[in-house]
Design an enzyme around this catalytic site. Structure first.
Site, PDB file in Angstrom:
ATOM      1  N   GLY A 176       0.883  -1.173   0.000  1.00 11.03           N
ATOM      2  CA  GLY A 176       0.000   0.000   0.000  1.00 11.03           C
ATOM      3  C   GLY A 176       0.913   1.214   0.000  1.00 11.03           C
ATOM      4  O   GLY A 176       1.881   1.259   0.770  1.00 11.03           O
ATOM      5  N   ALA A 228       1.360   3.006   3.488  1.00 13.17           N
ATOM      6  CA  ALA A 228       2.203   2.273   4.439  1.00 13.17           C
ATOM      7  C   ALA A 228       3.659   2.276   3.977  1.00 13.17           C
ATOM      8  O   ALA A 228       4.572   2.488   4.784  1.00 13.17           O
ATOM      9  CB  ALA A 228       1.692   0.839   4.596  1.00 13.17           C
ATOM     10  N   ASN A 229       3.892   2.064   2.689  1.00 15.31           N
ATOM     11  CA  ASN A 229       5.281   2.053   2.185  1.00 15.31           C
ATOM     12  C   ASN A 229       5.968   3.388   2.473  1.00 15.31           C
ATOM     13  O   ASN A 229       7.128   3.432   2.904  1.00 15.31           O
ATOM     14  CB  ASN A 229       5.306   1.836   0.666  1.00 15.31           C
ATOM     15  CG  ASN A 229       4.851   0.446   0.257  1.00 15.31           C
ATOM     16  OD1 ASN A 229       4.733  -0.451   1.090  1.00 15.31           O
ATOM     17  ND2 ASN A 229       4.572   0.264  -1.022  1.00 15.31           N
ATOM     18  N   ASP A 243       7.816   5.391  -3.681  1.00  9.59           N
ATOM     19  CA  ASP A 243       7.423   5.404  -2.261  1.00  9.59           C
ATOM     20  C   ASP A 243       8.622   5.732  -1.375  1.00  9.59           C
ATOM     21  O   ASP A 243       8.517   6.516  -0.424  1.00  9.59           O
ATOM     22  CB  ASP A 243       6.824   4.049  -1.855  1.00  9.59           C
ATOM     23  CG  ASP A 243       5.484   3.794  -2.530  1.00  9.59           C
ATOM     24  OD1 ASP A 243       4.846   4.780  -2.966  1.00  9.59           O
ATOM     25  OD2 ASP A 243       5.079   2.622  -2.622  1.00  9.59           O
ATOM     26  N   SER A 259      16.888   1.894  -2.436  1.00  6.05           N
ATOM     27  CA  SER A 259      15.706   1.015  -2.416  1.00  6.05           C
ATOM     28  C   SER A 259      15.621   0.141  -3.668  1.00  6.05           C
ATOM     29  O   SER A 259      15.099  -0.965  -3.605  1.00  6.05           O
ATOM     30  CB  SER A 259      14.418   1.833  -2.268  1.00  6.05           C
ATOM     31  OG  SER A 259      14.017   2.358  -3.519  1.00  6.05           O
TER      32      SER A 259
END
Ligand code: ADP
Length: 290
Positions: free
Chosen positions: A40, A43-44, A239, A269
């Site tokens: 989501g 949330a990320n 994100d 990331s």
């Protein structure tokens, strides 16, 4: 005021099935792998900011089911404050069902509990929004909720960042409360072509993958290059970027400083697979930047 960051957005469980071949209608095939990953965009992005050391509040909703418990627990384990993550009854947690098949990936998103993040619910979280100095949102919860949260945040003096994903036209009634809009390249094209209200250039910060970021300062276009890395999985780069950007802006950094740092976080990331598993810690970013 202590820097405080609030993310208002989606919380999903990603259910990933890998198969040699996608079944036809009425057909059953054997897959070769299955895994669940907390996800989501909301949330990320909250996890991204929190791992970097930001005091991060999450406002969102999960179902009263096993996924909901696990999703909330994962946020907590990552240091995110979950007092405003509401378990709702009779609605399942948001899920993304992902079928991974060589060159043919198919995704079904079920918003579930994310749709019960209503403007009324946001009203009940007004205190958190008012006491935050940066509020970060995406578009995986109802648009009227995003608008309400942006308004409350802006009235409380926060910097409001909107990552417009998944993309849709942005009404003036929302844009008036937003300071920074962070589309990726394709979202930017859609926004510039279809928004009923042209977005003021100085609100735009366009992420361009390995080419870095375009933004505007005093009416002038500026470019900050990305870090050169060999990516393993670019899912969730945006994100990682948005969480890091929000964190640095909450600390009072300039846009340029915040973008440079966020580029480093996003570059790290993409070196690992998975949207949340690949998010670096503050210490890892420090080592990378040394
Ligand atoms: P999204 O993931 O939302 O599509 P982008 O692809 O624009 O967004 O990536 C967001 C940011 O992540 C970029 O601005 C950049 O800082 C970083 N990034 C993405 N892909 C790469 C890459 N291949 N190499 C280095 N940095 C990258």
């Amino acid at each position: 005021m202590t820097p405080s960051l609030t993310v208002v957005g989606s919380i999903n469980m990603d259910l990933v099935t890998s198969t040699e071949r996608v079944p036809n209608q009425g057909e059953t095939v054997l897959g070769y792998d299955f895994a669940t990953y907390p996800g989501g965009k909301g949330a990320n992005q909250a996890v991204s900011a929190s791992r970097l050391g930001a005091k991060t509040n999450m406002i969102g909703a999960v179902g009263s089911d096993a996924f909901g418990q696990e999703l909330t627990e994962t946020l907590r384990e990552n240091g995110v404050v979950t007092e405003n993550v509401k378990p709702v009854t009779d609605i399942p947690s948001g899920t993304a069902t992902i079928i991974l098949s060589d060159g043919d990936n198919r995704i079904i998103v079920n918003p579930g509990a994310n749709h019960s993040v209503t403007p009324d619910y946001i009203e009940s979280c007004a205190e958190v929004l008012r006491s935050s100095n940066v509020v970060l949102m995406q578009l995986e919860i109802p648009l009227e909720t995003v608008e309400k949260a942006a308004k409350l945040a802006k009235e409380g003096g926060a910097t409001v960042i909107l990552n417009p994903a998944p993309i849709q036209a942005l009404p003036k009634s929302l844009l008036q409360w937003v300071d920074i809009v962070t589309p990726n390249e394709s979202e930017a094209k859609t926004l510039l072509n279809h928004s009923p209200q042209p977005i003021l250039e100085d609100k735009l910060m366009i992420t361009k993958g390995s080419e870095g970021v375009l933004f505007y300062e005093n009416g002038k276009e500026r470019h900050i290059p990305a870090y050169h890395v060999e990516p393993v999985d670019t899912t969730g780069a945006g994100d990682a970027f948005n969480g890091a950007l929000a964190f640095k802006l909450s600390e009072g950094c300039t846009k340029q400083e915040a973008i440079s740092y966020a580029n480093a976080v996003a570059a790290l990331s993409v070196l690992k697979s998975g949207a949340q598993t690949g998010l670096p810690t503050q210490a890892e970013v420090q080592v990378f930047l040394e």
